[in-house]
Design an enzyme around this catalytic site. Structure first.
Site, PDB file in Angstrom:
ATOM      1  N   CYS A  47       0.853  -1.131  -0.098  1.00  0.00           N
ATOM      2  CA  CYS A  47       0.211  -0.072   0.030  1.00  0.00           C
ATOM      3  C   CYS A  47       0.921   1.210   0.020  1.00  0.00           C
ATOM      4  CB  CYS A  47      -0.905   0.049   1.266  1.00  0.00           C
ATOM      5  SG  CYS A  47      -1.889   1.526   1.437  1.00  0.00           S
ATOM      6  N   SER A  49       0.711   3.686   1.858  1.00  0.00           N
ATOM      7  CA  SER A  49       1.051   4.306   3.287  1.00  0.00           C
ATOM      8  C   SER A  49       2.541   3.271   3.518  1.00  0.00           C
ATOM      9  CB  SER A  49      -0.058   3.667   4.035  1.00  0.00           C
ATOM     10  OG  SER A  49      -1.062   4.412   4.060  1.00  0.00           O
ATOM     11  N   HIS A  52       4.929   5.619   2.173  1.00  0.00           N
ATOM     12  CA  HIS A  52       5.205   7.021   2.786  1.00  0.00           C
ATOM     13  C   HIS A  52       6.318   6.742   3.917  1.00  0.00           C
ATOM     14  CE1 HIS A  52       1.936   8.539   0.510  1.00  0.00           C
ATOM     15  NE2 HIS A  52       0.904   8.333   1.175  1.00  0.00           N
ATOM     16  N   HIS A  68       0.767  -3.646   6.155  1.00  0.00           N
ATOM     17  CA  HIS A  68      -0.197  -3.509   6.980  1.00  0.00           C
ATOM     18  C   HIS A  68      -1.528  -4.325   6.132  1.00  0.00           C
ATOM     19  CE1 HIS A  68      -0.460  -0.043   4.526  1.00  0.00           C
ATOM     20  NE2 HIS A  68      -1.562   0.027   4.739  1.00  0.00           N
ATOM     21  N   CYS A 175      -6.435  -3.605   4.119  1.00  0.00           N
ATOM     22  CA  CYS A 175      -6.316  -2.343   3.979  1.00  0.00           C
ATOM     23  C   CYS A 175      -7.140  -1.857   2.673  1.00  0.00           C
ATOM     24  CB  CYS A 175      -4.972  -1.742   3.903  1.00  0.00           C
ATOM     25  SG  CYS A 175      -5.078  -0.009   3.553  1.00  0.00           S
TER      26      CYS A 175
HETATM   27  P1  CND Z   1      -1.276   4.995  -5.193  1.00  0.00           P
HETATM   28  O1  CND Z   1      -0.120   5.369  -5.049  1.00  0.00           O
HETATM   29  O2  CND Z   1      -1.784   3.471  -5.571  1.00  0.00           O
HETATM   30  O3  CND Z   1      -2.478   6.173  -5.668  1.00  0.00           O
HETATM   31  C1  CND Z   1      -2.356   7.344  -5.884  1.00  0.00           C
HETATM   32  C2  CND Z   1      -2.932   8.012  -7.190  1.00  0.00           C
HETATM   33  O4  CND Z   1      -2.860   9.394  -6.951  1.00  0.00           O
HETATM   34  C3  CND Z   1      -1.964   7.573  -8.084  1.00  0.00           C
HETATM   35  O5  CND Z   1      -2.745   6.789  -9.352  1.00  0.00           O
HETATM   36  C4  CND Z   1      -1.263   8.454  -8.631  1.00  0.00           C
HETATM   37  O6  CND Z   1      -1.050   8.709 -10.158  1.00  0.00           O
HETATM   38  C5  CND Z   1      -2.195   9.714  -8.433  1.00  0.00           C
HETATM   39  N1  CND Z   1      -1.766  11.206  -7.894  1.00  0.00           N
HETATM   40  C6  CND Z   1      -0.577  11.486  -7.570  1.00  0.00           C
HETATM   41  N2  CND Z   1      -0.527  12.849  -7.324  1.00  0.00           N
HETATM   42  C7  CND Z   1      -1.659  13.255  -7.874  1.00  0.00           C
HETATM   43  C8  CND Z   1      -2.135  14.541  -8.522  1.00  0.00           C
HETATM   44  N3  CND Z   1      -1.260  15.621  -7.795  1.00  0.00           N
HETATM   45  N4  CND Z   1      -3.255  14.710  -8.691  1.00  0.00           N
HETATM   46  C9  CND Z   1      -3.961  13.951  -9.351  1.00  0.00           C
HETATM   47  N5  CND Z   1      -3.581  12.482  -8.899  1.00  0.00           N
HETATM   48  C10 CND Z   1      -2.652  12.288  -8.374  1.00  0.00           C
HETATM   49  O7  CND Z   1      -1.700   4.793  -3.588  1.00  0.00           O
HETATM   50  P2  CND Z   1      -3.092   4.095  -2.721  1.00  0.00           P
HETATM   51  O8  CND Z   1      -4.123   3.967  -3.524  1.00  0.00           O
HETATM   52  O9  CND Z   1      -2.169   2.774  -2.068  1.00  0.00           O
HETATM   53  O10 CND Z   1      -3.104   5.187  -1.533  1.00  0.00           O
HETATM   54  C11 CND Z   1      -3.610   6.354  -1.713  1.00  0.00           C
HETATM   55  C12 CND Z   1      -3.581   6.945  -0.468  1.00  0.00           C
HETATM   56  O11 CND Z   1      -4.356   6.538   0.602  1.00  0.00           O
HETATM   57  C13 CND Z   1      -2.267   7.101   0.109  1.00  0.00           C
HETATM   58  O12 CND Z   1      -1.922   8.408   0.900  1.00  0.00           O
HETATM   59  C14 CND Z   1      -2.272   6.399   1.147  1.00  0.00           C
HETATM   60  O13 CND Z   1      -1.361   6.528   2.238  1.00  0.00           O
HETATM   61  C15 CND Z   1      -3.681   6.457   1.860  1.00  0.00           C
HETATM   62  C16 CND Z   1      -4.172   5.072   2.802  1.00  0.00           C
HETATM   63  C17 CND Z   1      -4.964   5.717   3.692  1.00  0.00           C
HETATM   64  C18 CND Z   1      -5.548   4.781   4.593  1.00  0.00           C
HETATM   65  C19 CND Z   1      -6.595   4.993   5.481  1.00  0.00           C
HETATM   66  O14 CND Z   1      -6.794   4.381   6.304  1.00  0.00           O
HETATM   67  N6  CND Z   1      -7.191   6.377   5.390  1.00  0.00           N
HETATM   68  C20 CND Z   1      -5.230   3.263   4.417  1.00  0.00           C
HETATM   69  N7  CND Z   1      -4.191   3.132   3.607  1.00  0.00           N
HETATM   70  C21 CND Z   1      -3.762   4.002   2.631  1.00  0.00           C
HETATM   71 ZN    ZN Z   2      -3.115   1.019   3.468  1.00  0.00          ZN
END
Ligand code: CND
Ligand code: ZN
Ligand code: ZN
Length: 375
Positions: A47, A49, A52, A68, A175
């Site tokens: 993921c 995260s 990050h 996770h 997740c």
């Molecule tokens: P992933 O990197 O696969 O997806 C992010 C998408 O955003 C990609 O397709 C990118 O091309 C796109 N992107 C990047 N920059 C921009 C921009 N400026 N404008 C538009 N699009 C853009 O990530 P993921 O889907 O695995 O995770 C997404 C987020 O969710 C990430 O920040 C992660 O840390 C978070 C997350 C949250 C939770 C929670 O419980 N809230 C759990 N896990 C992950």
């Molecule tokens: Zn996650």
């Protein structure tokens, strides 16, 4: 020969320092203490995260074992554990459900106060670690630490699932899938006929799309700067794809024009502060709701004009999709087994665990949605 009660030597991918590949090394995993469970991990997803932390954007103590989003089988349990037993198929929970705290007792809430996402001390609740590398303790990550052949979690951070569930698929319920799907269904509570905008079409964002579609949204606008994400997004329910790079005005203005006033629900699923405010501005100024799902850098702050909220918009966050983890995860697995939900479109790559760094490269280069690592 039973391993219960003994230290297990096994392979793990350790994050020794930021901005470096993970190191695949042999670690020692201590037996579970009271109310803890030792799990043999069978499959784990990657993921953003986790990345990050590797990139240094999100601070978690190092050296640590990340991961996770996994499925595994219980190897042994500590004293007093009653909800799982050795041999049970399980999913570790990065948000626990203790069942006793103020959040667990509130039917509307899910972020158990025993979660480790805010203080991130990387230790078990007794202040010690079950992982040792070269004689020194390793930190854990988000209650789970799944980039290892064996991990130890507290009993409230593990859910028993259907023994027939395929670990290489249902690990995503740990997740990505649940986080996105629940953000739409539980946190935003998208209604039939509503308009939605999803910023970020990765594994979590596409799961938000699936949630919006399941809720009956009539229009789902997908926003991403990587146009290669659009084909799959459309397959899963996105009706309009927009790339902010194609416009010379702010993307929230584009969406406001497209929808004649803004969407009912917007979701930030990237983890950037500029897109969080853009998503807020893209929802209808009076009754729109915007949900932050993306994880912003530890040291970031948002500056925004109060008028954005003064007019009536609602701004919310969503962790693990708002699900009460221990009770919801087995049900989501059943929904997968009965084909009510699908996970296959999210899994673009499957690799052996040893190739974990390759999996992270696929994510960083925008080539993968989810890579699942098999042990
Ligand atoms: P992933 O990197 O696969 O997806 C992010 C998408 O955003 C990609 O397709 C990118 O091309 C796109 N992107 C990047 N920059 C921009 C921009 N400026 N404008 C538009 N699009 C853009 O990530 P993921 O889907 O695995 O995770 C997404 C987020 O969710 C990430 O920040 C992660 O840390 C978070 C997350 C949250 C939770 C929670 O419980 N809230 C759990 N896990 C992950
Ligand atoms: Zn996650
Ligand atoms: Zn609790």
């Amino acid at each position: 020969m039973s391993t219960a009660g003994k230290v297990i030597k096994c392979k793990a991918a350790v994050c020794l320092e930021v901005k470096k590949p993970l190191s695949i090394v042999e670690i020692e995993v201590a037996p579970p203490k009271a109310h803890e469970v030792r799990i043999k991990i069978l499959a784990t997803g990657i993921c953003r995260s986790d990345d990050h932390v590797i990139s240094g954007s999100f601070h978690s103590p190092l050296p640590c074992i990340l991961g996770h989003e996994a499925a595994g089988v219980v190897e042994s349990v500590g004293e007093g554990v009653t909800s799982v037993k050795p041999g049970d198929k399980v999913i570790p929970l990065f948000v626990p459900q203790c069942g006793e705290c103020s959040t667990c007792l509130n039917p509307k809430a899910n972020l158990c106060t025993k979660n480790q996402l805010m203080d991130c001390n990387g230790m078990m609740r007794d202040g010690t670690s079950r992982f040792t590398y070269k004689g020194k303790p390793l930190y854990n990550f988000a209650n789970t630490s799944t980039f290892t052949e064996y991990t130890v979690v507290t009993e409230d951070a593990v859910a028993k699932i259907d023994a027939a569930a395929p670990p290489e698929k249902v690990c995503l319920i740990g997740c990505g899938f649940s986080t996105g799907y629940g953000a739409a269904l539980k946190t935003a509570q998208v209604e039939p006929g509503s308009t939605c905008a999803v910023f970020g079409l990765g594994g979590v964002g596409l799961s938000v799309v699936m949630g919006c579609k399941a809720a009956g949204a009539s229009r789902i606008i997908g926003v991403d700067i990587n146009k290669d994400k659009f084909a799959k997004a459309k397959e899963l329910g996105v009706t309009d794809c927009v790339n902010p790079k194609d416009f010379d005005k702010p993307i929230h203005d584009v969406i406001t024009e497209m929808t004649k006033g803004g969407v009912d629900y917007s979701f930030e699923v990237i983890g950037r502060t500029d897109t969080m405010t853009a998503a807020l501005a893209a929802c209808q100024m009076n009754y729109g709701t915007s949900v932050i799902v993306g994880m912003a850098p530890s040291l970031s702050e948002i500056k925004f004009h109060p008028m954005l909220l003064f007019t009536g918009r609602t701004w919310k966050g969503s962790i693990f999709g708002g699900w009460k983890s221990k009770e919801a995860v087995p049900k989501l697995v059943s929904d997968f087994m009965t084909k009510k939900i699908t996970l296959d479109p999210l899994i673009t790559h499957t690799l052996p665990f040893d190739k974990i760094n390759e999996g992270f490269e696929l994510l960083r280069s925008g080539k993968s949605i989810r890579t699942v690592l098999l042990f």
